[in-house]
Enzyme design. Structure first.
Site, PDB file in Angstrom:
ATOM      1  N   ARG A 238      64.950  28.068 -37.132  1.00  0.00           N
ATOM      2  CA  ARG A 238      63.615  28.299 -36.557  1.00  0.00           C
ATOM      3  C   ARG A 238      63.274  27.425 -35.368  1.00  0.00           C
ATOM      4  O   ARG A 238      62.171  27.523 -34.844  1.00  0.00           O
ATOM      5  CB  ARG A 238      62.543  28.099 -37.642  1.00  0.00           C
ATOM      6  CG  ARG A 238      62.643  29.138 -38.705  1.00  0.00           C
ATOM      7  CD  ARG A 238      61.666  28.937 -39.842  1.00  0.00           C
ATOM      8  NE  ARG A 238      61.953  29.903 -40.883  1.00  0.00           N
ATOM      9  CZ  ARG A 238      62.975  29.808 -41.721  1.00  0.00           C
ATOM     10  NH1 ARG A 238      63.784  28.773 -41.684  1.00  0.00           N
ATOM     11  NH2 ARG A 238      63.195  30.746 -42.609  1.00  0.00           N
TER      12      ARG A 238
ATOM     13  N   CYS B 205      82.677  38.324 -61.146  1.00  0.00           N
ATOM     14  CA  CYS B 205      83.153  37.359 -62.164  1.00  0.00           C
ATOM     15  C   CYS B 205      82.746  35.927 -61.837  1.00  0.00           C
ATOM     16  O   CYS B 205      83.037  35.007 -62.608  1.00  0.00           O
ATOM     17  CB  CYS B 205      84.668  37.468 -62.349  1.00  0.00           C
ATOM     18  SG  CYS B 205      85.639  36.825 -60.947  1.00  0.00           S
TER      19      CYS B 205
ATOM     20  N   ASP C 106      76.466  23.284 -44.584  1.00  0.00           N
ATOM     21  CA  ASP C 106      77.593  22.911 -43.722  1.00  0.00           C
ATOM     22  C   ASP C 106      78.494  21.808 -44.269  1.00  0.00           C
ATOM     23  O   ASP C 106      79.544  21.517 -43.689  1.00  0.00           O
ATOM     24  CB  ASP C 106      77.071  22.517 -42.325  1.00  0.00           C
ATOM     25  CG  ASP C 106      76.032  21.400 -42.361  1.00  0.00           C
ATOM     26  OD1 ASP C 106      76.117  20.514 -43.234  1.00  0.00           O
ATOM     27  OD2 ASP C 106      75.120  21.414 -41.508  1.00  0.00           O
TER      28      ASP C 106
ATOM     29  N   CYS D 210      89.191  40.182 -60.201  1.00  0.00           N
ATOM     30  CA  CYS D 210      88.489  41.294 -60.882  1.00  0.00           C
ATOM     31  C   CYS D 210      88.138  42.448 -59.948  1.00  0.00           C
ATOM     32  O   CYS D 210      87.582  43.453 -60.404  1.00  0.00           O
ATOM     33  CB  CYS D 210      87.220  40.768 -61.558  1.00  0.00           C
ATOM     34  SG  CYS D 210      85.861  40.491 -60.412  1.00  0.00           S
TER      35      CYS D 210
ATOM     36  N   SER E 252      61.885  22.615 -41.174  1.00  0.00           N
ATOM     37  CA  SER E 252      60.581  23.192 -40.826  1.00  0.00           C
ATOM     38  C   SER E 252      59.652  23.183 -42.040  1.00  0.00           C
ATOM     39  O   SER E 252      58.451  23.384 -41.900  1.00  0.00           O
ATOM     40  CB  SER E 252      60.767  24.624 -40.316  1.00  0.00           C
ATOM     41  OG  SER E 252      61.417  25.407 -41.301  1.00  0.00           O
TER      42      SER E 252
ATOM     43  N   HIS F  91      71.195  25.535 -51.236  1.00  0.00           N
ATOM     44  CA  HIS F  91      71.523  26.871 -50.737  1.00  0.00           C
ATOM     45  C   HIS F  91      73.019  27.129 -50.689  1.00  0.00           C
ATOM     46  O   HIS F  91      73.485  27.986 -49.949  1.00  0.00           O
ATOM     47  CB  HIS F  91      70.885  27.077 -49.350  1.00  0.00           C
ATOM     48  CG  HIS F  91      69.384  27.059 -49.388  1.00  0.00           C
ATOM     49  ND1 HIS F  91      68.592  26.830 -48.293  1.00  0.00           N
ATOM     50  CD2 HIS F  91      68.531  27.234 -50.414  1.00  0.00           C
ATOM     51  CE1 HIS F  91      67.309  26.863 -48.654  1.00  0.00           C
ATOM     52  NE2 HIS F  91      67.258  27.104 -49.929  1.00  0.00           N
TER      53      HIS F  91
ATOM     54  N   ALA G 188      68.261  22.179 -41.609  1.00  0.00           N
ATOM     55  CA  ALA G 188      69.179  22.528 -40.518  1.00  0.00           C
ATOM     56  C   ALA G 188      69.042  21.597 -39.303  1.00  0.00           C
ATOM     57  O   ALA G 188      70.005  21.371 -38.580  1.00  0.00           O
ATOM     58  CB  ALA G 188      68.941  23.980 -40.109  1.00  0.00           C
TER      59      ALA G 188
ATOM     60  N   THR H  68      71.735  19.880 -35.970  1.00  0.00           N
ATOM     61  CA  THR H  68      71.776  20.444 -34.612  1.00  0.00           C
ATOM     62  C   THR H  68      72.497  19.496 -33.655  1.00  0.00           C
ATOM     63  O   THR H  68      73.173  19.930 -32.725  1.00  0.00           O
ATOM     64  CB  THR H  68      70.360  20.753 -34.065  1.00  0.00           C
ATOM     65  OG1 THR H  68      69.570  19.574 -34.144  1.00  0.00           O
ATOM     66  CG2 THR H  68      69.690  21.883 -34.824  1.00  0.00           C
TER      67      THR H  68
ATOM     68  N   ASN I  64      61.020  14.962 -37.812  1.00  0.00           N
ATOM     69  CA  ASN I  64      61.296  16.327 -37.336  1.00  0.00           C
ATOM     70  C   ASN I  64      60.918  16.450 -35.862  1.00  0.00           C
ATOM     71  O   ASN I  64      60.037  15.739 -35.372  1.00  0.00           O
ATOM     72  CB  ASN I  64      60.502  17.349 -38.168  1.00  0.00           C
ATOM     73  CG  ASN I  64      61.154  18.718 -38.143  1.00  0.00           C
ATOM     74  OD1 ASN I  64      62.330  18.846 -38.480  1.00  0.00           O
ATOM     75  ND2 ASN I  64      60.429  19.739 -37.734  1.00  0.00           N
TER      76      ASN I  64
END
Ligand code: NAD
Length: 258
Positions: free
Chosen positions: A39, A133, A107, A158, A197, A122, A27, A31, A221
Site C-alpha cells: 500500500r 493433504c 519473505d 495426492c 499500514s 501470513h 512489508a 522495502t 512507519n
C-alpha cells in the site's frame, strides 16, 4: 503521552525503559531490501488488482494459477538481503530486550538476519503447500518442476492443488501462530510496530490487543497509520535508518545506566 513525530532517541528511551518488547512488522520493513510493499506509494497494489489474489480464484482458475507460478519463478531468480532494520531487531533480541518478532511478511528476511523467534502470520513464500493433504515442502522443488515445463504443478503425494505457503485473501491464518502472537503481544510492555499500514486484519488487531492489555505502542512507519492515535510514540521515517539510530541510542542509554 502522545509525541507526534518522535525521534529515534525518544524511541530508544521507551525501549530502554521496557521489560519486554515485541516487534510487529509489515512489508515496509523490507522495502529497503528491494521488496515492494502493498500500500505504499510504489506498492504492488498500484500495479496489480488485489481482488485477483483470493483463494477462490486460485482454486477455480487454472489460468490464474499458471500466471502466479510464472510470477513466482521470475521472483525466485532475484535474491534479497536483510537490511539495517531487520538487523536492528536482531541486535535488540541479543541484548535481551526483544522477545520475538511477529511479522505479516512472507519473505523470511527476519530469519535470514538472525532473529531467533519469528511468528509468520501470513506464511512464507519459501514453502509450497498442498491444499488437499496439507503437505509442505520447500518452494524450490515446485519451482524446478515449473522451470522444467509443468505450468500448474500438483502434489506428487495426492494430486491436490499446490499453492505457495503464503496466506491468500479468503484463507485462514495459521491458528497456533495467531494464538501465540496475541499471547506474546498481550504480555509485553512495549509493542514496536515497524513498516506496517496497520490496516490488514486480523493482524492489525495484535497491536490493539497489546495496548488494551496495558502495553505501550511505538510505531515506526513512513506514512501515518490509523493506530497513531493510540500510540505512545510515532516515528515517521525509513525503518532502516530509524532503527539503526535507535539501537545506537539504546546501547548508549544502557551504558549510562550501568
Ligand atoms: P502495507 O503495504 O499495507 O504497508 C506498508 C507500510 O510501510 C506503508 O504504510 C508504507 O508507508 C510503509 N513503508 C514502506 N517503506 C517503508 C520504510 N522503508 N520504512 C518505514 N515504513 C515504510 O503492508 P502491511 O501493513 O505489511 O500489510 C499488507 C500485507 O503485505 C501483509 O499481509 C503482508 O503479508 C504483505 N506483503 C509482504 C511483503 C513481504 O513479505 N516483504 C511484501 C508485500 C506485501
Amino acid at each position: 503521552m502522545l509525541w507526534p513525530m518522535a525521534t529515534a532517541e525518544e524511541l530508544a528511551h521507551l525501549i530502554a525503559d521496557a521489560r519486554t518488547v515485541v516487534a510487529f512488522t509489515g512489508a515496509g520493513i523490507s522495502t529497503e531490501s528491494g521488496i515492494p510493499d502493498f500500500r505504499g506509494p510504489q506498492g504492488i497494489w498500484t500495479k496489480i488488482d488485489p481482488n485477483e489474489f483470493t483463494i477462490d480464484n486460485y482454486v477455480r482458475n487454472p489460468d490464474h494459477r499458471r500466471r502466479v507460478w510464472k510470477m513466482r519463478i521470475e521472483r525466485s531468480t532475484q535474491t534479497y538481503e536483510p537490511n539495517a532494520a531487520h538487523r536492528a531487531l536482531v541486535d535488540l533480541e541479543r541484548m535481551g530486550i526483544l522477545s520475538c518478532v511477529i511479522t505479516q511478511n512472507i519473505d523470511g528476511l527476519h530469519q535470514q538476519a538472525g532473529s531467533g523467534r519469528v511468528l509468520e502470520l501470513h506464511g512464507s513464500w519459501r514453502t509450497v503447500k498442498c491444499l488437499s493433504c496439507e503437505r509442505v515442502e520447500p518452494a524450490e522443488i515446485a519451482y524446478e518442476r515449473v522451470a522444467a515445463g509443468e505450468e500448474d504443478p500438483h502434489c506428487l503425494a495426492c494430486g491436490g492443488l499446490l499453492k505457495s505457503g503464503t496466506v491468500s485473501f479468503g484463507e485462514s491464518l495459521p491458528e497456533d501462530v495467531v494464538e501465540e502472537a496475541f499471547m506474546r503481544a498481550e504480555s509485553c510492555d512495549l509493542l514496536l510496530a515497524v513498516g506496517s499500514s496497520l490496516v490488514v486484519y486480523p493482524a492489525a488487531g495484535i497491536p490493539i490487543a497489546a495496548v488494551r492489555a496495558g502495553a505501550r505502542l511505538a510505531i515506526v512507519n513512513a506514512e501515518p497509520t490509523p493506530l497513531d492515535d493510540i500510540a505512545s510514540l510515532t516515528v515517521r521515517g525509513a525503518a532502516g535508518t530509524v532503527l539503526f539510530d535507535t539501537v545506537g541510542d539504546v546501547l548508549r542509554l544502557r551504558g549510562e545506566r550501568t
